[in-house]
Write a protein that holds these residues in place. Sequence first.
Motif, short mmCIF file in Angstrom:
data_model
loop_
_atom_site.label_atom_id
_atom_site.label_comp_id
_atom_site.label_asym_id
_atom_site.label_seq_id
_atom_site.Cartn_x
_atom_site.Cartn_y
_atom_site.Cartn_z
N UNK A 39 -64.92 -39.39 4.50
CA UNK A 39 -64.09 -40.18 3.46
C UNK A 39 -62.70 -40.31 4.04
N UNK A 40 -62.26 -39.39 5.06
CA UNK A 40 -60.83 -39.64 5.55
C UNK A 40 -60.96 -40.88 6.38
N UNK A 41 -61.94 -41.13 7.23
CA UNK A 41 -62.36 -42.34 8.03
C UNK A 41 -62.70 -43.63 7.15
N UNK A 42 -63.09 -43.29 6.14
CA UNK A 42 -63.60 -44.50 5.21
C UNK A 42 -63.52 -44.22 3.83
N UNK A 43 -62.46 -44.27 2.98
CA UNK A 43 -62.45 -44.00 1.81
C UNK A 43 -63.19 -44.62 0.81
N UNK A 44 -63.77 -45.82 1.29
CA UNK A 44 -64.45 -46.96 0.55
C UNK A 44 -66.01 -46.76 0.74
N UNK A 45 -66.33 -45.49 1.63
CA UNK A 45 -67.79 -45.20 1.64
C UNK A 45 -68.35 -45.12 0.50
N UNK A 46 -69.52 -45.38 0.32
CA UNK A 46 -70.57 -45.42 -0.88
C UNK A 46 -71.15 -44.02 -0.90
N UNK A 47 -71.48 -43.51 -2.12
CA UNK A 47 -71.96 -42.27 -2.14
C UNK A 47 -73.33 -42.16 -1.43
N UNK A 48 -74.07 -43.35 -1.56
CA UNK A 48 -75.50 -43.35 -0.80
C UNK A 48 -75.06 -43.05 0.72
N UNK A 49 -74.22 -43.79 1.20
CA UNK A 49 -73.81 -43.74 2.54
C UNK A 49 -73.46 -42.24 2.75
N UNK A 50 -72.82 -41.77 2.13
CA UNK A 50 -72.22 -40.21 2.53
C UNK A 50 -73.44 -39.46 2.22
N UNK A 51 -74.20 -39.60 1.03
CA UNK A 51 -75.31 -38.74 1.30
C UNK A 51 -76.14 -38.74 2.44
N UNK A 52 -76.52 -39.95 2.75
CA UNK A 52 -77.57 -40.21 3.94
C UNK A 52 -76.94 -39.52 5.36
N UNK A 53 -75.51 -39.71 5.23
CA UNK A 53 -75.02 -39.19 6.61
C UNK A 53 -74.67 -37.67 6.51
N UNK A 54 -74.86 -36.91 5.48
CA UNK A 54 -74.79 -35.64 5.50
C UNK A 54 -76.11 -34.85 4.96
#
Length: 172
Positions: A39-54
Motif C-alpha cells: 500500500x505504501x508503493x501503491x495506495x490504489x492497489x485493489x484488495x484482490x491484488x493485495x490478497x493475491x500478493x500476500x
Amino acid sequence: MADGPQDDAALPPPRPVDAALLPPPRPLDAIDQDILKILQADGRASIRSVAERVHVSRANAYARINRLVEDGVIRGFSARVDHERAGHGTSAYITLKIVQNTWRTVREQLRQLPGASHIALVGGDFDVLLLVHTPDNRALRELVLTRLQAIPEVLSTRTLLVFEEEDLEPEA
C-alpha cells in the motif's frame, strides 16, 4: 481518483483520531508488513491484488487492512506529488529554536503555513525541523522572514535549501 484499496467492498476512510482513543499498539506479523509495503508503493492497489500478493483470501486482506486503519497504523492514503511539477519548485528544511515548552502552540501555527509539508520536534542543536515547498525563492523568503519569524515563540531559524530530493519508496 481512488483514495485507497479498491474492490467490491470499500474500506472506511482513515480519519484523524485522538491517539488516546486508539488501542495499544500490536505487533505486526509478516503479512501485515507486506500489506503495508504494497500500500505504501501503491495506495490504489485493489484488495484482490493485495490478497493475491500476500497469499491470503480477499476477506482476510480486507479485515487486516481495516484493522490497520482502525488501529491507526494506516493514517491515510495519498498521492506522492512531484512538487516542482506542481508549481512548488523551491523546497527547504527550516530549523527552529523555540521557547521552551511551547511546542504545541508552535506546531499549531506551523500547520497553518502555506507549503508546510512535515513538522518534527527533535533533539539536538535546534528544536523543530520543518519541511516546506514554495513556488520560488521569493515565496520562501516571505515565509521565513514574515511568517515564521513573526511567531513570538520562535527564537531563531536556519534555512537549508534543497537542491535535489528523492522520496525513498518501498519496493512493492
